[in-house]
Write a protein that holds these residues in place. Structure first.
Motif, PDB file in Angstrom:
ATOM      1  N   ARG A 175      24.293  16.206  11.102  1.00 54.92           N
ATOM      2  CA  ARG A 175      24.681  17.828  10.390  1.00 54.92           C
ATOM      3  C   ARG A 175      23.723  18.356   9.930  1.00 54.92           C
ATOM      4  O   ARG A 175      22.455  18.393   9.759  1.00 54.92           O
ATOM      5  CB  ARG A 175      25.450  16.768   8.658  1.00 54.92           C
ATOM      6  CG  ARG A 175      26.469  17.671   8.022  1.00 54.92           C
ATOM      7  CD  ARG A 175      26.251  17.227   6.440  1.00 54.92           C
ATOM      8  NE  ARG A 175      27.510  18.076   5.451  1.00 54.92           N
ATOM      9  CZ  ARG A 175      28.476  17.374   4.643  1.00 54.92           C
ATOM     10  NH1 ARG A 175      28.205  16.159   4.991  1.00 54.92           N
ATOM     11  NH2 ARG A 175      28.849  18.400   4.150  1.00 54.92           N
ATOM     12  N   GLN A 183      30.032  21.640   9.165  1.00 54.14           N
ATOM     13  CA  GLN A 183      28.501  21.206   9.443  1.00 54.14           C
ATOM     14  C   GLN A 183      28.007  20.212  10.535  1.00 54.14           C
ATOM     15  O   GLN A 183      27.080  19.620  10.865  1.00 54.14           O
ATOM     16  CB  GLN A 183      28.250  21.391   8.089  1.00 54.14           C
ATOM     17  CG  GLN A 183      28.320  21.639   7.352  1.00 54.14           C
ATOM     18  CD  GLN A 183      28.032  22.123   5.706  1.00 54.14           C
ATOM     19  OE1 GLN A 183      29.217  21.245   5.122  1.00 54.14           O
ATOM     20  NE2 GLN A 183      27.073  22.489   5.470  1.00 54.14           N
ATOM     21  N   ASP A 233      23.025  22.076   8.076  1.00 48.25           N
ATOM     22  CA  ASP A 233      22.382  22.181   7.080  1.00 48.25           C
ATOM     23  C   ASP A 233      23.538  23.690   6.219  1.00 48.25           C
ATOM     24  O   ASP A 233      24.373  23.698   5.636  1.00 48.25           O
ATOM     25  CB  ASP A 233      21.278  23.012   5.898  1.00 48.25           C
ATOM     26  CG  ASP A 233      20.319  21.933   6.233  1.00 48.25           C
ATOM     27  OD1 ASP A 233      21.124  20.624   6.416  1.00 48.25           O
ATOM     28  OD2 ASP A 233      19.102  21.835   6.629  1.00 48.25           O
ATOM     29  N   ALA A 234      24.347  24.407   7.416  1.00 41.92           N
ATOM     30  CA  ALA A 234      25.090  25.190   7.621  1.00 41.92           C
ATOM     31  C   ALA A 234      25.928  25.510   8.003  1.00 41.92           C
ATOM     32  O   ALA A 234      25.533  24.611   9.128  1.00 41.92           O
ATOM     33  CB  ALA A 234      24.842  27.106   7.256  1.00 41.92           C
ATOM     34  N   CYS A 235      26.807  25.604   8.068  1.00 43.93           N
ATOM     35  CA  CYS A 235      27.931  25.924   9.748  1.00 43.93           C
ATOM     36  C   CYS A 235      27.665  27.050  10.480  1.00 43.93           C
ATOM     37  O   CYS A 235      26.889  27.885  10.139  1.00 43.93           O
ATOM     38  CB  CYS A 235      29.243  26.649   8.842  1.00 43.93           C
ATOM     39  SG  CYS A 235      30.401  26.156   7.882  1.00 43.93           S
ATOM     40  N   GLN A 275      35.033  25.223   5.653  1.00 51.60           N
ATOM     41  CA  GLN A 275      34.121  25.559   4.554  1.00 51.60           C
ATOM     42  C   GLN A 275      34.579  26.611   4.650  1.00 51.60           C
ATOM     43  O   GLN A 275      34.563  27.380   3.531  1.00 51.60           O
ATOM     44  CB  GLN A 275      32.692  25.848   5.302  1.00 51.60           C
ATOM     45  CG  GLN A 275      32.113  23.985   5.345  1.00 51.60           C
ATOM     46  CD  GLN A 275      31.842  23.307   6.200  1.00 51.60           C
ATOM     47  OE1 GLN A 275      32.867  23.964   8.055  1.00 51.60           O
ATOM     48  NE2 GLN A 275      32.286  22.079   6.343  1.00 51.60           N
ATOM     49  N   LEU A 306      27.354  29.657  13.643  1.00 54.49           N
ATOM     50  CA  LEU A 306      27.410  30.756  13.623  1.00 54.49           C
ATOM     51  C   LEU A 306      28.290  31.017  15.028  1.00 54.49           C
ATOM     52  O   LEU A 306      28.073  30.448  16.249  1.00 54.49           O
ATOM     53  CB  LEU A 306      26.276  31.891  13.461  1.00 54.49           C
ATOM     54  CG  LEU A 306      25.559  32.285  12.517  1.00 54.49           C
ATOM     55  CD1 LEU A 306      23.767  32.324  12.229  1.00 54.49           C
ATOM     56  CD2 LEU A 306      26.501  32.488  11.441  1.00 54.49           C
ATOM     57  N   SER A 331      36.652  27.430  10.453  1.00 54.64           N
ATOM     58  CA  SER A 331      35.734  26.460   9.949  1.00 54.64           C
ATOM     59  C   SER A 331      36.017  25.750   8.317  1.00 54.64           C
ATOM     60  O   SER A 331      36.910  26.875   8.013  1.00 54.64           O
ATOM     61  CB  SER A 331      34.595  26.633   9.637  1.00 54.64           C
ATOM     62  OG  SER A 331      34.192  27.725   8.176  1.00 54.64           O
ATOM     63  N   ASN A 338      30.818  21.226  16.264  1.00 51.75           N
ATOM     64  CA  ASN A 338      30.296  22.390  16.837  1.00 51.75           C
ATOM     65  C   ASN A 338      30.305  21.781  18.610  1.00 51.75           C
ATOM     66  O   ASN A 338      30.756  23.095  18.883  1.00 51.75           O
ATOM     67  CB  ASN A 338      28.916  22.924  16.380  1.00 51.75           C
ATOM     68  CG  ASN A 338      28.551  23.332  14.896  1.00 51.75           C
ATOM     69  OD1 ASN A 338      30.143  23.573  14.471  1.00 51.75           O
ATOM     70  ND2 ASN A 338      27.510  22.581  14.336  1.00 51.75           N
TER      71      ASN A 338
END
Length: 130
Positions: A113, A8, A115-117, A34, A119, A32, A13
């Motif tokens: 940041r 995130q 909201d989601a990891c 997460q 792709l 990740s 990233n």
């Protein structure tokens, strides 16, 4: 070699995208924190699975690196001119890692940041473990 990163964190990233671009031999894999694999690797290393403020690198022999040691190992693994970063080992680890930890603590504030990891980019899905 596996990189466990915060999926995130926008800085993390970007780092993964940099590694993907420069890892010509496709030796580096990604998990990740997460995801299930990343969480398991963190637990095995005795690290928290939430609010992690380091990058974890695990090589094929099971050795682990964190903070600037992880970054320098990754740059060395890229080969070519990136190996010149090895000279940073001359700077004492407490100094290098203090700067790293300061950036890590403020990474969401400075870089943002998601909201989601992230792709996996097209054509790289096989290099992501989760």
């Amino acid at each position: 070699m596996i990189v466990v990163f915060d999926g995130q964190c926008l800085l993390c990233n970007r780092w993964v995208q940099f590694l993907l671009r420069h890892d010509r031999h496709g030796r580096i894999r990604y998990a990740s924190m997460q995801g299930a694999t990343g969480s398991a690797l963190l637990r095995d290393a005795g690290l928290p699975t939430e609010n992690l403020e380091t990058l974890l690198v695990v090589d094929d022999a099971g050795r682990r690196w964190q903070h600037t040691g992880a970054i320098l190992r990754l740059l060395h693994a890229l080969g070519g001119a990136w190996r010149l970063a090895w000279a940073a080992w001359l700077v004492p680890a407490p100094l290098r890692d203090a700067a790293y930890r300061l950036l890590a603590r403020n990474r969401y504030r400075v870089f943002g940041r998601a909201d989601a990891c992230m792709l996996p980019p097209p054509g790289t899905a096989g290099r992501f473990l989760d």
